[in-house]
Scaffold this active site. Structure first.
Site, PDB file in Angstrom:
ATOM      1  N   GLU A  80      -4.453  -9.526 -17.221  1.00  0.00           N
ATOM      2  CA  GLU A  80      -4.477  -9.979 -15.826  1.00  0.00           C
ATOM      3  C   GLU A  80      -4.120 -11.461 -15.803  1.00  0.00           C
ATOM      4  OE1 GLU A  80      -8.151  -9.347 -13.663  1.00  0.00           O
ATOM      5  OE2 GLU A  80      -7.430 -10.533 -11.959  1.00  0.00           O
ATOM      6  N   ASP A 155      -0.445 -17.557  -6.417  1.00  0.00           N
ATOM      7  CA  ASP A 155      -0.245 -18.653  -5.462  1.00  0.00           C
ATOM      8  C   ASP A 155       1.121 -18.498  -4.795  1.00  0.00           C
ATOM      9  OD1 ASP A 155      -2.691 -19.976  -6.007  1.00  0.00           O
ATOM     10  OD2 ASP A 155      -1.831 -20.787  -7.847  1.00  0.00           O
ATOM     11  N   LYS A 231     -13.505 -12.603  -2.753  1.00  0.00           N
ATOM     12  CA  LYS A 231     -13.777 -13.607  -1.732  1.00  0.00           C
ATOM     13  C   LYS A 231     -12.468 -14.115  -1.133  1.00  0.00           C
ATOM     14  CE  LYS A 231     -15.802 -18.008  -2.066  1.00  0.00           C
ATOM     15  NZ  LYS A 231     -16.405 -18.937  -3.005  1.00  0.00           N
ATOM     16  N   GLU A 233      -9.522 -12.539  -1.073  1.00  0.00           N
ATOM     17  CA  GLU A 233      -8.865 -11.530  -0.256  1.00  0.00           C
ATOM     18  C   GLU A 233      -9.637 -11.309   1.039  1.00  0.00           C
ATOM     19  OE1 GLU A 233      -8.386  -7.872  -2.324  1.00  0.00           O
ATOM     20  OE2 GLU A 233      -7.517  -6.825  -0.619  1.00  0.00           O
TER      21      GLU A 233
HETATM   22  C1  LIG Z   1      -4.804 -17.471  -5.270  1.00  0.00           C
HETATM   23  S1  LIG Z   1      -5.698 -17.383  -6.730  1.00  0.00           S
HETATM   24  C2  LIG Z   1      -6.112 -15.657  -6.861  1.00  0.00           C
HETATM   25  C3  LIG Z   1      -7.225 -15.401  -7.848  1.00  0.00           C
HETATM   26  C4  LIG Z   1      -7.616 -13.940  -8.092  1.00  0.00           C
HETATM   27  N1  LIG Z   1      -6.519 -13.188  -8.689  1.00  0.00           N
HETATM   28  C5  LIG Z   1      -8.099 -13.258  -6.833  1.00  0.00           C
HETATM   29  O1  LIG Z   1      -7.488 -12.271  -6.413  1.00  0.00           O
HETATM   30  O2  LIG Z   1      -9.109 -13.723  -6.249  1.00  0.00           O
HETATM   31  C6  LIG Z   1      -4.428 -17.568  -7.944  1.00  0.00           C
HETATM   32  C7  LIG Z   1      -4.987 -17.874  -9.318  1.00  0.00           C
HETATM   33  O3  LIG Z   1      -3.953 -17.853 -10.267  1.00  0.00           O
HETATM   34  C8  LIG Z   1      -4.134 -18.921 -11.186  1.00  0.00           C
HETATM   35  N2  LIG Z   1      -2.807 -19.186 -11.726  1.00  0.00           N
HETATM   36  C9  LIG Z   1      -1.726 -19.585 -11.038  1.00  0.00           C
HETATM   37  N3  LIG Z   1      -0.649 -19.697 -11.840  1.00  0.00           N
HETATM   38  C10 LIG Z   1      -1.067 -19.335 -13.085  1.00  0.00           C
HETATM   39  C11 LIG Z   1      -0.430 -19.242 -14.344  1.00  0.00           C
HETATM   40  N4  LIG Z   1       0.860 -19.546 -14.479  1.00  0.00           N
HETATM   41  N5  LIG Z   1      -1.161 -18.831 -15.390  1.00  0.00           N
HETATM   42  C12 LIG Z   1      -2.484 -18.532 -15.259  1.00  0.00           C
HETATM   43  N6  LIG Z   1      -3.149 -18.610 -14.091  1.00  0.00           N
HETATM   44  C13 LIG Z   1      -2.451 -18.995 -13.012  1.00  0.00           C
HETATM   45  C14 LIG Z   1      -4.719 -20.021 -10.347  1.00  0.00           C
HETATM   46  O4  LIG Z   1      -5.425 -20.974 -11.121  1.00  0.00           O
HETATM   47  C15 LIG Z   1      -5.627 -19.241  -9.417  1.00  0.00           C
HETATM   48  O5  LIG Z   1      -6.920 -19.105  -9.927  1.00  0.00           O
END
Ligand SMILES: C[S@@+](CC[C@H](N)C(=O)[O-])C[C@H]1O[C@@H](n2cnc3c(N)ncnc32)[C@H](O)[C@@H]1O
Length: 252
Positions: A80, A155, A231, A233
Protein backbone atom coordinates in the site's frame (compact mmCIF):
# COMPACT_ATOMS: atom_id res chain seq x y z
CA UNK A 1 9.33 15.08 11.27
CA UNK A 2 11.96 17.58 10.33
CA UNK A 3 13.60 17.70 6.98
CA UNK A 4 16.85 16.17 8.18
CA UNK A 5 14.90 13.07 9.22
CA UNK A 6 13.28 12.81 5.85
CA UNK A 7 14.61 9.67 4.13
CA UNK A 8 14.36 11.11 0.61
CA UNK A 9 17.58 12.82 -0.44
CA UNK A 10 18.05 16.09 -2.27
CA UNK A 11 14.54 17.35 -1.69
CA UNK A 12 13.68 21.01 -1.76
CA UNK A 13 10.77 22.65 -0.04
CA UNK A 14 8.68 25.03 -2.10
CA UNK A 15 7.27 28.20 -0.52
CA UNK A 16 3.90 26.55 0.11
CA UNK A 17 5.49 23.75 2.11
CA UNK A 18 5.53 21.08 -0.58
CA UNK A 19 8.51 18.87 -1.18
CA UNK A 20 9.75 17.51 -4.45
CA UNK A 21 12.90 15.74 -5.56
CA UNK A 22 14.01 15.55 -9.14
CA UNK A 23 15.06 12.01 -10.02
CA UNK A 24 15.58 11.98 -13.75
CA UNK A 25 18.46 9.48 -13.43
CA UNK A 26 16.18 6.73 -12.22
CA UNK A 27 14.75 3.79 -14.09
CA UNK A 28 11.28 5.32 -13.87
CA UNK A 29 12.07 9.05 -13.91
CA UNK A 30 9.62 11.43 -12.32
CA UNK A 31 9.37 14.23 -9.82
CA UNK A 32 8.55 12.73 -6.44
CA UNK A 33 5.08 13.59 -5.45
CA UNK A 34 4.60 13.59 -1.72
CA UNK A 35 3.77 16.58 0.38
CA UNK A 36 6.25 17.42 3.09
CA UNK A 37 4.11 17.23 6.21
CA UNK A 38 5.29 18.36 9.57
CA UNK A 39 4.18 16.45 12.60
CA UNK A 40 5.47 15.13 15.84
CA UNK A 41 4.79 11.93 17.65
CA UNK A 42 3.10 11.83 21.05
CA UNK A 43 5.29 10.51 23.90
CA UNK A 44 3.56 7.10 23.84
CA UNK A 45 4.02 6.88 20.10
CA UNK A 46 7.69 7.79 20.47
CA UNK A 47 8.14 5.02 23.06
CA UNK A 48 6.44 2.49 20.77
CA UNK A 49 8.56 3.72 17.90
CA UNK A 50 11.82 3.36 19.79
CA UNK A 51 10.92 -0.10 21.02
CA UNK A 52 9.03 -1.67 18.11
CA UNK A 53 9.90 0.14 14.87
CA UNK A 54 12.94 -2.12 14.26
CA UNK A 55 10.62 -5.15 14.42
CA UNK A 56 7.82 -3.87 12.21
CA UNK A 57 9.41 -1.14 10.14
CA UNK A 58 12.43 -0.04 8.19
CA UNK A 59 13.55 2.96 6.22
CA UNK A 60 13.73 2.92 2.47
CA UNK A 61 17.00 1.43 1.23
CA UNK A 62 18.56 -0.21 -1.81
CA UNK A 63 18.12 -3.71 -0.40
CA UNK A 64 15.52 -5.99 -1.88
CA UNK A 65 12.94 -7.09 0.67
CA UNK A 66 12.70 -10.84 1.26
CA UNK A 67 9.02 -11.37 2.14
CA UNK A 68 9.70 -14.83 3.58
CA UNK A 69 12.24 -13.31 5.97
CA UNK A 70 10.08 -10.27 6.73
CA UNK A 71 6.90 -12.17 7.57
CA UNK A 72 8.31 -15.60 8.42
CA UNK A 73 6.05 -17.24 5.85
CA UNK A 74 5.07 -17.27 2.20
CA UNK A 75 1.74 -15.55 1.50
CA UNK A 76 0.19 -13.23 -1.08
CA UNK A 77 1.87 -9.85 -0.73
CA UNK A 78 0.19 -6.45 -1.09
CA UNK A 79 1.99 -3.09 -1.02
CA UNK A 80 0.00 0.00 0.00
CA UNK A 81 1.55 3.29 -1.07
CA UNK A 82 0.69 6.35 1.03
CA UNK A 83 -0.94 4.53 3.94
CA UNK A 84 -1.47 7.80 5.85
CA UNK A 85 -2.48 7.02 9.43
CA UNK A 86 -2.96 3.36 8.52
CA UNK A 87 -6.70 3.12 9.26
CA UNK A 88 -7.42 1.18 6.07
CA UNK A 89 -4.20 -0.79 6.32
CA UNK A 90 -4.94 -2.11 9.81
CA UNK A 91 -8.65 -2.76 9.20
CA UNK A 92 -8.02 -4.63 5.95
CA UNK A 93 -5.13 -6.62 7.40
CA UNK A 94 -7.28 -7.67 10.37
CA UNK A 95 -9.95 -9.23 8.14
CA UNK A 96 -7.39 -10.80 5.82
CA UNK A 97 -4.80 -12.53 8.01
CA UNK A 98 -3.67 -14.73 5.12
CA UNK A 99 -2.46 -11.74 3.10
CA UNK A 100 0.78 -9.92 3.99
CA UNK A 101 0.83 -6.14 3.67
CA UNK A 102 3.71 -3.68 3.39
CA UNK A 103 2.56 -0.13 4.12
CA UNK A 104 4.73 2.59 2.60
CA UNK A 105 4.47 6.14 3.87
CA UNK A 106 6.72 9.18 4.21
CA UNK A 107 4.82 10.67 7.17
CA UNK A 108 6.34 9.35 10.38
CA UNK A 109 3.44 10.18 12.77
CA UNK A 110 1.13 8.29 10.39
CA UNK A 111 3.38 5.24 10.56
CA UNK A 112 3.50 5.63 14.34
CA UNK A 113 -0.30 5.48 14.44
CA UNK A 114 -0.28 2.33 12.33
CA UNK A 115 2.42 0.85 14.58
CA UNK A 116 0.12 1.47 17.57
CA UNK A 117 -2.72 -0.40 15.84
CA UNK A 118 -0.40 -3.28 14.89
CA UNK A 119 0.61 -3.65 18.53
CA UNK A 120 -2.88 -3.23 20.01
CA UNK A 121 -4.50 -5.63 17.56
CA UNK A 122 -1.51 -7.97 17.35
CA UNK A 123 -1.48 -7.80 13.56
CA UNK A 124 1.16 -10.25 12.37
CA UNK A 125 0.69 -9.57 8.67
CA UNK A 126 1.70 -5.87 8.44
CA UNK A 127 5.15 -4.37 8.01
CA UNK A 128 6.06 -0.77 7.19
CA UNK A 129 8.61 1.03 5.08
CA UNK A 130 9.23 4.72 5.65
CA UNK A 131 10.04 6.43 2.38
CA UNK A 132 8.89 7.32 -1.08
CA UNK A 133 6.75 4.61 -2.64
CA UNK A 134 8.48 4.94 -6.00
CA UNK A 135 11.90 4.37 -4.42
CA UNK A 136 10.52 1.44 -2.44
CA UNK A 137 9.00 -0.23 -5.49
CA UNK A 138 12.07 0.44 -7.60
CA UNK A 139 14.73 -0.70 -5.15
CA UNK A 140 13.10 -2.95 -2.58
CA UNK A 141 10.37 -4.91 -4.33
CA UNK A 142 11.24 -7.69 -6.77
CA UNK A 143 9.66 -7.66 -10.23
CA UNK A 144 6.63 -9.95 -10.71
CA UNK A 145 6.26 -10.48 -6.96
CA UNK A 146 3.14 -8.64 -5.75
CA UNK A 147 -0.40 -9.92 -5.58
CA UNK A 148 -1.68 -6.38 -5.12
CA UNK A 149 -0.86 -2.70 -4.90
CA UNK A 150 -3.18 -0.26 -3.13
CA UNK A 151 -3.17 3.50 -3.58
CA UNK A 152 -5.98 5.13 -1.61
CA UNK A 153 -6.55 8.88 -1.92
CA UNK A 154 -3.18 9.91 -3.33
CA UNK A 155 -2.45 13.62 -3.02
CA UNK A 156 -4.30 15.21 -5.97
CA UNK A 157 -1.91 18.11 -6.61
CA UNK A 158 -4.82 20.07 -8.08
CA UNK A 159 -2.89 22.99 -9.60
CA UNK A 160 -2.04 22.33 -13.26
CA UNK A 161 1.58 23.36 -12.73
CA UNK A 162 1.88 20.65 -10.04
CA UNK A 163 0.32 17.78 -12.02
CA UNK A 164 3.78 16.40 -12.78
CA UNK A 165 4.14 15.70 -9.06
CA UNK A 166 1.17 13.35 -8.97
CA UNK A 167 2.11 9.88 -7.78
CA UNK A 168 0.11 8.15 -10.48
CA UNK A 169 1.95 9.08 -13.67
CA UNK A 170 2.52 6.81 -16.66
CA UNK A 171 5.99 5.93 -15.31
CA UNK A 172 4.56 4.90 -11.96
CA UNK A 173 1.85 2.79 -13.58
CA UNK A 174 4.64 1.02 -15.50
CA UNK A 175 6.64 0.55 -12.31
CA UNK A 176 3.64 -0.79 -10.38
CA UNK A 177 2.76 -3.14 -13.24
CA UNK A 178 6.34 -4.46 -13.31
CA UNK A 179 6.17 -5.33 -9.59
CA UNK A 180 2.79 -7.07 -9.84
CA UNK A 181 2.86 -10.73 -10.72
CA UNK A 182 0.74 -11.72 -13.73
CA UNK A 183 -2.85 -11.62 -12.45
CA UNK A 184 -1.91 -9.22 -9.63
CA UNK A 185 -4.20 -6.23 -9.18
CA UNK A 186 -3.75 -2.48 -8.64
CA UNK A 187 -6.57 -0.91 -6.59
CA UNK A 188 -6.83 2.89 -6.63
CA UNK A 189 -9.38 5.18 -4.95
CA UNK A 190 -9.65 8.94 -5.22
CA UNK A 191 -12.28 11.51 -4.34
CA UNK A 192 -10.75 14.14 -6.63
CA UNK A 193 -12.67 14.36 -9.91
CA UNK A 194 -9.87 15.94 -11.91
CA UNK A 195 -7.32 13.43 -10.63
CA UNK A 196 -9.75 10.57 -11.40
CA UNK A 197 -10.02 11.85 -14.97
CA UNK A 198 -6.21 11.73 -15.17
CA UNK A 199 -5.81 8.36 -13.44
CA UNK A 200 -8.25 6.40 -15.66
CA UNK A 201 -6.69 7.04 -19.09
CA UNK A 202 -3.12 7.05 -17.72
CA UNK A 203 -3.59 3.58 -16.23
CA UNK A 204 -5.41 2.34 -19.34
CA UNK A 205 -2.43 3.44 -21.46
CA UNK A 206 -0.09 1.04 -19.62
CA UNK A 207 0.05 -1.94 -22.00
CA UNK A 208 0.76 -4.55 -19.34
CA UNK A 209 -2.38 -3.64 -17.36
CA UNK A 210 -5.98 -4.41 -18.22
CA UNK A 211 -8.82 -2.50 -16.59
CA UNK A 212 -11.28 -4.52 -14.49
CA UNK A 213 -14.85 -3.46 -13.92
CA UNK A 214 -15.26 -2.51 -10.25
CA UNK A 215 -18.84 -3.83 -10.24
CA UNK A 216 -18.59 -7.10 -12.14
CA UNK A 217 -14.94 -8.20 -12.02
CA UNK A 218 -14.33 -8.23 -8.27
CA UNK A 219 -14.25 -12.04 -8.33
CA UNK A 220 -10.98 -11.78 -10.25
CA UNK A 221 -9.26 -9.85 -7.48
CA UNK A 222 -7.14 -12.07 -5.21
CA UNK A 223 -7.50 -9.89 -2.10
CA UNK A 224 -10.14 -7.82 -0.30
CA UNK A 225 -11.37 -4.58 -1.86
CA UNK A 226 -13.43 -3.56 1.17
CA UNK A 227 -11.95 -0.32 2.41
CA UNK A 228 -13.21 1.14 5.68
CA UNK A 229 -14.17 4.81 5.51
CA UNK A 230 -11.10 6.67 6.77
CA UNK A 231 -11.17 10.03 8.54
CA UNK A 232 -9.83 11.54 5.36
CA UNK A 233 -12.47 9.93 3.16
CA UNK A 234 -15.20 10.70 5.73
CA UNK A 235 -14.52 14.41 5.27
CA UNK A 236 -14.93 14.00 1.52
CA UNK A 237 -18.20 12.14 1.92
CA UNK A 238 -19.57 14.86 4.19
CA UNK A 239 -18.81 17.31 1.44
CA UNK A 240 -20.62 14.93 -0.96
CA UNK A 241 -17.54 14.27 -3.02
CA UNK A 242 -17.73 11.25 -5.31
CA UNK A 243 -15.30 8.40 -4.69
CA UNK A 244 -13.87 6.89 -7.87
CA UNK A 245 -12.36 3.42 -7.62
CA UNK A 246 -10.16 1.76 -10.25
CA UNK A 247 -8.90 -1.77 -10.69
CA UNK A 248 -6.25 -2.93 -13.15
CA UNK A 249 -4.92 -6.45 -13.52
CA UNK A 250 -1.42 -7.26 -14.73
CA UNK A 251 -1.66 -9.14 -17.97
CA UNK A 252 -0.25 -12.67 -17.86
C1 LIG B 1 -4.25 12.18 1.09
S1 LIG B 1 -3.33 11.12 2.08
C2 LIG B 1 -4.29 9.62 2.08
C3 LIG B 1 -3.88 8.68 3.19
C4 LIG B 1 -4.60 7.33 3.25
N1 LIG B 1 -4.31 6.52 2.07
C5 LIG B 1 -6.09 7.47 3.44
O1 LIG B 1 -6.85 7.03 2.58
O2 LIG B 1 -6.51 8.05 4.47
C6 LIG B 1 -1.98 10.71 1.00
C7 LIG B 1 -0.84 10.06 1.74
O3 LIG B 1 0.13 9.62 0.83
C8 LIG B 1 1.43 9.89 1.34
N2 LIG B 1 2.29 9.95 0.17
C9 LIG B 1 2.20 10.83 -0.85
N3 LIG B 1 3.13 10.58 -1.79
C10 LIG B 1 3.83 9.50 -1.36
C11 LIG B 1 4.92 8.76 -1.88
N4 LIG B 1 5.47 9.09 -3.04
N5 LIG B 1 5.36 7.71 -1.17
C12 LIG B 1 4.81 7.37 0.03
N6 LIG B 1 3.78 8.04 0.58
C13 LIG B 1 3.28 9.08 -0.10
C14 LIG B 1 1.25 11.18 2.08
O4 LIG B 1 2.26 11.38 3.06
C15 LIG B 1 -0.12 11.00 2.69
O5 LIG B 1 -0.07 10.41 3.96
Amino acid sequence: MNQSENPVPESDETPDGETTADDSSRLFPRVTAYRFRRGTMRPGQQRNWDEHWPTYGQNVSDTLVDPQELFGRTAPLVVEIGSGTGTSTAAMAAVEPDVDVIAVEVYQPGLAQLLGMILREDLQNVRMIRGDGVDVLTNMIAPDSLTGVRVFFPDPWPKARHHKRRLLQSGTFGLIASRLRPGGVLHVATDHVDYAEWIGPTGDAEPSLERLDTATDVGHVPFSLDRPVTKFEGKGLQEERVINEFLWRRRG
